[in-house]
Each structure stands twice: as structure tokens, then as C-alpha cells.
Design an enzyme around this catalytic site. Structure first.
Site, PDB file in Angstrom:
ATOM      1  CG  ASP B 155      16.281  19.223  39.896  1.00  0.00           C
ATOM      2  OD1 ASP B 155      17.519  19.288  39.741  1.00  0.00           O
ATOM      3  OD2 ASP B 155      15.640  19.981  40.645  1.00  0.00           O
ATOM      4  CB  SER B 156      19.315  13.475  39.337  1.00  0.00           C
ATOM      5  OG  SER B 156      20.230  13.679  38.277  1.00  0.00           O
ATOM      6  CB  THR B 157      22.810  14.659  43.026  1.00  0.00           C
ATOM      7  OG1 THR B 157      22.457  13.275  43.122  1.00  0.00           O
ATOM      8  CG2 THR B 157      22.073  15.437  44.115  1.00  0.00           C
ATOM      9  CD  GLU B 158      26.261  16.314  38.454  1.00  0.00           C
ATOM     10  OE1 GLU B 158      26.671  15.953  37.358  1.00  0.00           O
ATOM     11  OE2 GLU B 158      25.222  16.989  38.587  1.00  0.00           O
ATOM     12  N   PRO B 162      23.120   8.753  45.662  1.00  0.00           N
ATOM     13  CG  PRO B 162      21.739  10.333  46.687  1.00  0.00           C
ATOM     14  CD  PRO B 162      23.153   9.882  46.611  1.00  0.00           C
TER      15      PRO B 162
END
Lengths: 275, 275
Positions: B155-158, B162
């Protein structure tokens, strides 16, 4: 200087698009018409501040409003489109070889005129010899038609301004009368995130008139919430029971025979609106 | 005075939301963190200017990233979430009674801290005794794990800031090593309208590592284009062949066992990205 067009899709949420230029702006007899050239979505038709169609994502709406009912009906020959002056729905209807005649009734001739000028790859299909373009009141046209059409597609604006009559039970009753005894109709019915009551009301009204009433979905990035609903009312044929041999090859970018079925599978909160 | 937050989802397109107030704003060690109270979507977590989650539509993303793999695996006991410091994915994971342990590794402790404060109904689940919250580098955690997890959820950012390492083939190889021999993983992989190349690249990379690789979709109104993709990689179990008796009752607002299947039916232009 950067120019951005913003559509407030609700009082407190919207989309914003950088524009290269305004191609045309006019207060017609019926609505405010803007044709703008955007960077992300190409030319964009805006009516009363609401995005109607764009060159980049038009295929989703037009394919999904047309092909679901046209593959549901086993032999659609005579098709009516109410609204849809940009010509996009007509273009998809004409992909079905069974179609002998497609009538378009849009209340605003200016929509047709400027779509032909600035959305020619969409509106160009209105020149097809099978197409009869009428500038007039779709509600009245329906009221005067009886046992005439195999499929009726309601490609209206939202229920404000000229389209307000097109979201009434009286209109759906008129559609039923205008359809042949095995006819099918589809109307665009906005989105489940911001207008759940509209969907609930249309489902209730259409169910009282059509023995088979269903809701289906498509993703349209320039429409509010990105999730759009279509209500289908059918006298005889169930869109979920289309036999495999009905599906023939047509050139599409969104619709497939598998999407035809999957579009009726509703997220739980959307399914709840149809109960 | 009206305050509006605008996310440019591309260089020339975005969403805009009226806000009641800014609840918190901070440049953390890793990213810009904003928590704002919007009128339409309630409290909204924004990282580096991009909407991560909101109180109103969080259920779509969190249900769809969690339940598809957790119903695909016949007995998920040990689950890892990389990123997801808001706690939403963990909350859905815990709805599965088979889960004995859920580990969360988010690089930014501030996301966890302010989610607990301003999104308590989402992040509150991080307090569950089955949950082990680690503040650290998900990439390193994966690299140090072997044959440990039944399911891994990214469940990451784009892939800017980071999360850039989390969209590499090396990371997917690490995930494969960290999973047990019948493990399943899912990563959010952005949208097909504005980032088709990202989807194409992830599909290519994951296919080289996992025998079963598929793409599925959900509608998230506050995410770019409203149509979100998830890439699932599985060593043994096919998400399309989940036996009916695997599905048990869980409380959801989007996911159903029918949606589980329909989410894998891709519009033609999206299906083309997986070939």
C-alpha cells in the site's frame, strides 16, 4: 498565463483541466455551450458548466450506452437517440449492421453544429445516410411516437435545465409506448457517489414500467466521481442473458462481451441503491 | 473566504476539494504530510500533494487491496502490509478470522501518528493485539524476510519520493522470497488513463517472477481518473479460481464475492496493457 477550467461537480468537489484555448462560447436558446481545447483530454464539450464529452475519453460513455442495449436486442433495426447532439452515441449505434435507421433528436441545434466543427471524428457519423437528425424536443418526440423503435437511448444532460423532463416517470412511460413490444431503452443516470437519490428514484420509476430493469456501470474520468451509471429498461430481453452467438465483432476500446456482463456487477453500496 | 485544495493528478488535470480547515501540515523526514478537513470527503490524508485516503471513500481501496488476496489464499495467517500507515488495509485484513498476525511496516511514523489522531475510525485498528506496527523501510524489511508471509500487501504512494524502490523488479523478487511457497501479493499500481506505462512495466516485471499475475480494478473517486489498478502476483492460487466455500461473510461496502470476479474483467484498453 495558465488557463484552467474547473467544473464543480458538487458544491464542494470538482475537476480542473488546463486549457490551451476556448474554441467557442455561447449562450444558446437552451444552455451555455462552451467548446474548449484541453491539454489532457483534447477538445471538450461543456454544457452549463458540465463536461459532456472529450476527444480522449468519449469512447467509454458512447460505447457503453450503445452496445449494451444493442447486443441485448436480438435484431435492432430502428434506433432513437434522445439528446446526444455530439453524435458519439450514433457513431456506436451504426457499428451494428442490423441498424437500418437511427434517429437523433436533440433540442439544441448548436450542440450539433459545434460538435461537427470541433469534434469531427465524433460528430461526423451524423452524416451517415442511415441517420435522421432532428432538432427538437425529445420529450415531445417520444410522446408522439408509438410502437416504433427497437432501442431508445437517452443521452441527456443532468436533470437541470433542458433535460429536467427526461428524468420523470411520465417520460419513461412515453418511452415504453414509443418502443415496440420487445423494445429496450437505456438512460444515463449519473453517479452513485454524489447523486444516490437520483439513481434510487429512477430505478423505482423504471421498475414500475419495465419488467426488466437493471443498472450498469462504466468508468469515465471526466464525469463526477469517475463512476457512471446507466439504467436499462427492457420489455422482453434480459441484458444478462444475451446468448454468446449474439455478440459479433465490433471495433471498441472499452466494451467487450465480458465487460457487458461485468458492468452489471455492482459494488455493494451501489447495489443497495437498486433495492 | 473559500479554501480549495487542488491536486494536479497530471500536469494538466486534477481534482479540487473545498476544505473546512487544515488539521495538520508538516514536512516529515520523508514527505510533505497534510491532513485536511474537506466538505465532500471528510478528513483527507495528503502526502506530497497526492490524496492518500479520505474518510468517505477509503473503503473502496482498503477493501479491494485486502479482500481479493485474502480470499484467494485458502488460509492466510501471517500478513505483511508495506506502507499503509493510515491503518485502513490492516483494518480489512483483520476481518479475516484466519489471520493470526498482521505486520505493518511504514517508513514514516508521522503518517501513523496523524492518522490515529485524525482518522481514528481507520487507524484505530492498528491497536489490535494481532497487529505489529514497525516504523521502517519496507524494502529492507522485505529483503530481510524469507519464507515468512502468506500474503503481502503493498500500500505505497506513487513511485516518486520514498516509494520509488517499491516499483522495481528487485522488490518483487524480494516479495517472492519473503512469501511462503504458496504466497500471494498485491500492489496498488496507479491508473490506466494517465500512467499506462507504469502498469505495463509492473505487469512485465511481476510476470517474470510470479506464475500467476493478474490486474484488477476498483473505482476510487479521489484517485486520478477514478479507476484504480491493483496487480496481484501469486505462486500457487489463482484469484479467478476461488471456490465458493472460501467466501465467508465479512462486512463491506464495496467488495462482494461477485465483485471479486468482476474486478478482473478489464475494459479493452486496460486489458491491452497486460499483454
Amino acid at each position: 498565463m495558465e488557463l484552467w477550467f474547473t467544473e464543480k461537480q458538487t458544491k464542494s468537489f470538482g475537476i480542473t483541466a488546463k486549457i490551451k484555448q476556448t474554441l467557442h462560447t455561447e449562450q444558446t436558446e437552451f444552455q451555455k455551450l462552451d467548446m474548449i481545447e484541453t491539454e489532457e483530454f483534447g477538445n471538450m464539450l461543456v454544457l452549463d458548466g458540465m463536461v459532456m464529452t472529450t476527444q480522449v475519453d468519449e469512447f467509454v460513455y458512447h460505447e457503453m450506452v450503445a452496445h449494451v442495449p444493442l447486443f441485448t436486442h436480438p435484431n435492432p433495426e430502428n434506433v432513437l437517440v434522445v439528446g446526444g447532439g455530439d453524435g458519439g452515441v450514433i457513431g456506436e449505434v451504426l457499428k451494428h449492421p442490423s441498424v437500418k435507421k437511427a434517429t437523433l433528436v436533440d433540442i439544441d441545434g448548436k450542440v450539433i453544429e459545434y460538435s461537427k466543427k470541433y469534434l469531427p471524428e465524433i460528430a461526423g457519423k451524423l452524416e451517415d445516410p442511415r441517420v435522421d437528425v432532428k432538432v427538437g424536443d425529445g420529450f415531445m418526440h417520444i410522446a408522439e411516437s408509438e410502437n416504433e423503435y427497437d432501442v431508445i437511448l437517452v443521452d441527456s444532460t443532468e436533470p437541470v435545465g433542458p433535460a429536467v423532463n427526461l428524468f420523470t416517470k411520465g417520460f419513461y412511460a412515453g418511452i415504453s409506448k414509443a418502443l415496440k413490444e420487445d423494445g429496450v431503452f437505456v438512460a444515463q443516470t449519473d453517479n452513485p457517489w454524489f447523486t444516490p437519490d437520483l439513481i434510487r428514484n429512477v430505478q423505482r420509476d423504471v421498475k414500475e414500467i419495465f419488467p426488466i430493469t437493471r443498472l450498469y456501470l462504466a468508468n469515465i474520468p471526466t464525469y463526477p466521481s469517475g463512476l457512471w451509471t446507466f439504467t436499462i429498461g427492457s420489455k422482453k430481453y434480459d441484458p444478462l442473458e444475451v446468448s454468446e452467438d449474439r455478440f459479433h465483432e465490433i471495433e471498441t476500446k472499452y466494451y467487450t462481451k465480458e465487460i457487458h456482463k461485468a458492468a452489471f456487477v455492482l459494488p455493494k453500496f451501489v447495489a443497495d441503491l437498486t433495492k
